[in-house]
Scaffold this active site. Structure first.
Site, PDB file in Angstrom:
ATOM      1  CG  HIS A  71      -1.793  -1.134   1.415  1.00 12.32           C
ATOM      2  ND1 HIS A  71      -3.004  -1.264   0.769  1.00 12.32           N
ATOM      3  CD2 HIS A  71      -1.663  -2.245   2.186  1.00 12.32           C
ATOM      4  CE1 HIS A  71      -3.585  -2.395   1.144  1.00 12.32           C
ATOM      5  NE2 HIS A  71      -2.794  -3.012   1.998  1.00 12.32           N
TER       6      HIS A  71
HETATM    7  O1  RIB Z   1      -4.469  -0.060   5.057  1.00 11.53           O
HETATM    8  C1  RIB Z   1      -3.103  -0.070   4.805  1.00 11.53           C
HETATM    9  C2  RIB Z   1      -2.376   0.939   5.635  1.00 11.53           C
HETATM   10  O2  RIB Z   1      -2.506   0.623   7.011  1.00 11.53           O
HETATM   11  C3  RIB Z   1      -0.861   0.955   5.375  1.00 11.53           C
HETATM   12  O3  RIB Z   1      -0.359   2.232   5.620  1.00 11.53           O
HETATM   13  C4  RIB Z   1      -0.338  -0.012   6.385  1.00 11.53           C
HETATM   14  O4  RIB Z   1       1.029   0.253   6.717  1.00 11.53           O
HETATM   15  C5  RIB Z   1      -1.225   0.308   7.546  1.00 11.53           C
HETATM   16  O5  RIB Z   1      -0.685   1.441   8.199  1.00 11.53           O
END
Ligand code: RIB
Ligand code: CA
Length: 319
Positions: free
Chosen positions: A242
């Site tokens: 992500h």
């Molecule tokens: O949903 C994904 C996010 O939440 C990313 O930033 C992961 O590191 C968590 O923080």
């Protein structure tokens, strides 16, 4: 190549945060990392701050680290140890460092670094954890607004969620912090689940990283192994990286598609807590919609550029 951007990174490392940091470290020609601030999220503030210190050194960033919010603005903190492990980095150990966080707290650190910039220079805020620090910065220090070029956020989703069916983790964790950012009216790029779930690495990539056995690729391969085996990904082909989408967008905007929207955060306490409600309808006459919501990506190009960045760090001698 575009101009080199001043970057402040707010994060909660976190396996995908660590991989995002690899991209920043692999492209000093594109990013001047002014500093790293930490926020409780994937793990406690102590753990994510220790992780940021170790990663900054291990990746050769040597950026100052400022500790941030221990809890969301109002809500109780949740961690994600099931996905990111007890230490927050897939229980992969990175070399200890003697570096300590700077004395300033994250909000003051961000404000001071921004206001110290030469008059014509601006900063890009990259936020890849809950938006507590960034929201408080924008509310408490309005003088920074005119010095911010744009804010690139990993968070939210125009549809769906990964904590509930309606909310993504970073927004769910701190809806009020997120609302302060999305209501700021500043230029935002939202790298939500719509696009990040198309930007992943799979078991073949994991094997590539492990077999290469480079100083950085081996650690990333081991973290990826933990991540792929975690409950969120063990039944899926790939694991979403992500947070790396933020820096990848800044490096290669051409591999992404998105739409300008007006985004509101649901701060209720019900089933839709933390939903990012994305409205495509045009804003008031003459008012540009403030948020570019990324909706699609060239998955193969993302993977290629990300692995290229990680491998390049194995070659760097001055880390
Ligand atoms: O949903 C994904 C996010 O939440 C990313 O930033 C992961 O590191 C968590 O923080
Ligand atoms: Ca994160």
């Amino acid at each position: 190549m575009g101009t080199r951007r001043n970057i402040l990174l707010d994060c909660d490392p976190g396996i995908d945060d660590a991989i995002a940091l690899c991209l920043a470290a692999a492209h000093p020609e594109a990013f001047r990392l002014l500093g790293i601030t930490t926020v409780a999220g994937n793990q406690t503030i102590e753990k994510v701050t220790e992780n940021a210190l170790r990663l900054s050194e291990f990746l050769g960033l040597h950026a100052p680290v400022a500790r941030g919010a221990r809890t969301p603005v109002i809500r109780e903190p949740l961690t994600a140890s099931g996905i990111h492990g007890k230490n927050g980095l897939g229980d992969v150990l990175f070399p200890r460092t003697t570096a300590e966080p700077v004395k300033e707290s994250a909000v003051l650190f961000m404000r001071n670094r921004i206001m110290e910039l030469p008059p014509k220079e601006k900063v890009t805020l990259v936020a890849i954890g809950p938006l507590t620090n960034v929201g408080l910065l924008l509310k408490a220090c309005p003088e920074v607004r005119e010095r911010i070029l744009e804010i690139v956020v990993m968070g939210g989703a125009s549809t769906g969620g990964n904590v509930t069916s309606n909310a993504e983790f970073n927004i769910y964790e701190d809806p009020e912090g997120a609302a302060m950012v999305f209501l700021s009216g500043l230029p935002l790029v939202m790298c939500g689940l719509d696009v990040t779930e198309k930007c992943g690495l799979d078991r073949e990539d994991m094997e590539l990283l492990l077999q290469r056995g480079g100083r950085v690729s081996e650690k990333i391969g081991k973290m990826l192994q933990f991540y792929l085996d975690s409950p969120g990904y063990r039944s899926k082909k790939a694991a979403s990286i992500h947070d790396a989408v933020t820096f990848m967008y800044l490096l290669h905007p051409e591999i992404f598609q998105g739409e300008k929207m007006y985004v509101q955060v649901d701060c209720s306490r019900g089933i839709s807590r933390g939903a990012t409600v994305c409205d495509r309808r045009s804003g008031a006459p003459g008012q540009e919609l403030p948020v570019l919501v990324l909706l699609d990506a060239d998955t193969e190009k993302f993977r290629e550029y990300l692995l290229e960045g990680i491998f390049s760090l194995d070659e760097k001698k001055e880390l």
